[in-house]
Design an enzyme around this catalytic site. Structure first.
Site, mmCIF file in Angstrom:
data_model
loop_
_atom_site.group_PDB
_atom_site.id
_atom_site.type_symbol
_atom_site.label_atom_id
_atom_site.label_comp_id
_atom_site.label_asym_id
_atom_site.label_seq_id
_atom_site.Cartn_x
_atom_site.Cartn_y
_atom_site.Cartn_z
ATOM 1 N N SER A 1 162.279 116.986 -20.702
ATOM 2 C CA SER A 1 162.763 116.015 -19.769
ATOM 3 C C SER A 1 162.310 114.631 -19.340
ATOM 4 C CB SER A 1 163.044 116.926 -18.306
ATOM 5 O OG SER A 1 161.663 117.291 -17.732
ATOM 6 N N ASP B 1 161.559 113.046 -8.046
ATOM 7 C CA ASP B 1 161.917 114.262 -7.576
ATOM 8 C C ASP B 1 160.493 115.021 -7.623
ATOM 9 O OD1 ASP B 1 161.626 115.241 -10.224
ATOM 10 O OD2 ASP B 1 163.338 115.556 -10.468
ATOM 11 N N HIS C 1 159.315 114.819 -11.674
ATOM 12 C CA HIS C 1 159.644 113.828 -12.738
ATOM 13 C C HIS C 1 159.138 112.271 -11.811
ATOM 14 C CE1 HIS C 1 162.479 116.979 -13.883
ATOM 15 N NE2 HIS C 1 161.797 116.633 -15.071
#
Length: 348
Positions: free
Chosen positions: A37, A323, A326
């Site tokens: 991600s 978040d 990340h």
């Protein structure tokens, strides 16, 4: 800080945003990203998975405030690297149905949020395995050859930078899931072998410059602090030690691999120590909060838990994390400032 850093870099010049750009005699055709991600530019939008972020408040600082599927409030590490290398401002997702032939010429991301080196990692997260990302890259090269011819396509790939960012999810949830089969040392040994095999595979497919990220300080991710860091939310020593062990092994093996790849280059990118430095010295980097994300409480919200009902911090440029897993756009920018000079030296 950005000005002082640019002076310190000497061989590099500073763009208007404080991001370093390489000397004019360095030419990069394209950037390709593989992994998880941290460099998923929106591929998970087009697969069946809970690991999506194509909704607000993700993308609130992206062009037009648009959530693109990037796991950030704005640009990612892949975007900043592509910009810093003078390729383009934004690296698109390969699976985006609106991608143009012109975009293919300068690179794409095959990465998928939730993926990792361990084959069970993408199964747990319903992500795109690295083996499938390789197959997508092969599909991409065939498209490129059809569009511009085989020799030109080979030349583009040879003069591109390949970014490999994995291992976080392996250490985050696959290591605990495999605890009956592996201890940390044997598991890290397996991960390193899988990482080397992946690097060898993309090298066989023509990659001439490969940047392999180490594991970050997984135990310092806000979510891990909340789940396992005691009431004080300290960095979790167990996960950080596993990350450090993996990184030391990976660095050593990549160094020995590099000599057999000449004249191709393989760079080890330290994702651990620069982040630890930023976490422990936030004000030195213009930040204020490094133990929480900007979204919601910042302690646990990630993907669907970070949604349009989640309040966000008043100034996300003061937060290292967007978040609970990340980096924020600002965090990505600061981190790339730290590693780019050594990365350029290693690849060119």
């Amino acid at each position: 800080m950005a000005i002082l850093f640019c002076i310190y870099a000497l061989l590099y010049v500073c763009s208007s945003k404080g991001i370093l750009i390489p000397p004019k005699d360095i030419s990069v055709s394209a950037v390709f990203a593989f992994g998880d991600s941290y460099v998923d530019q929106g591929n998970n939008n087009y697969i069946v998975t809970l690991g999506k972020c194509n909704f607000p408040p993700y993308g609130k600082d992206f062009v037009g405030g648009k959530p693109t599927g990037r796991f950030s409030n704005g640009k990612t590490l892949a975007d900043f690297l592509a910009e810093a290398l003078g390729v383009k401002d934004y690296l698109p997702a390969y699976l985006d149905p609106l991608i143009q032939d012109q975009d293919l010429l300068t690179g794409v991301s095959f990465a998928s949020g939730g993926s990792g080196y361990d084959p069970i990692t993408p199964k747990i997260a319903s992500a795109i395995p690295l083996s499938v990302q390789i197959e997508k890259f092969k599909q991409y090269t065939e498209k490129l050859k059809m569009n511009i011819g085989e020799e030109v396509a080979k030349d583009i790939i040879k003069n591109s930078v390949f970014l490999v960012v994995a291992s976080t999810n392996d250490l985050l949830y696959s290591l605990p899931a495999r605890s009956l089969e592996y201890d940390a040392i044997s598991y890290d040994n397996m991960l390193v072998k899988l990482a080397l095999n992946f690097v060898k595979e993309i090298h066989k497919l023509g990659a001439g410059r490969i940047a392999v990220f180490s594991a970050p300080p997984v135990g310092c991710l806000p979510a891990l602090r909340t789940l396992a860091g005691s009431p004080l939310r300290k960095c979790v020593d167990r996960e950080n030690k596993a990350a450090q062990l993996f990184n030391n092994m990976l660095k050593q093996k990549l160094q020995s691999l590099t000599s057999s790849f000449a004249p191709s280059r393989v760079a080890f990118v330290d994702f651990y120590n620069p982040l630890i430095s930023i976490i422990e010295n936030p004000y030195q980097y213009g930040l204020e909060v490094t133990d929480k994300g900007c979204c919601g409480t910042g302690e646990i919200e990630v993907v669907f838990l970070c949604n349009k009902l989640s309040p966000t911090c008043s100034n996300d440029s003061k937060f290292l994390f967007w978040d609970s897993i990340h980096l924020s756009e600002k965090g990505c920018s600061i981190f790339l400032d730290q590693i780019l000079p050594n990365l350029i030296k290693s690849l060119f």
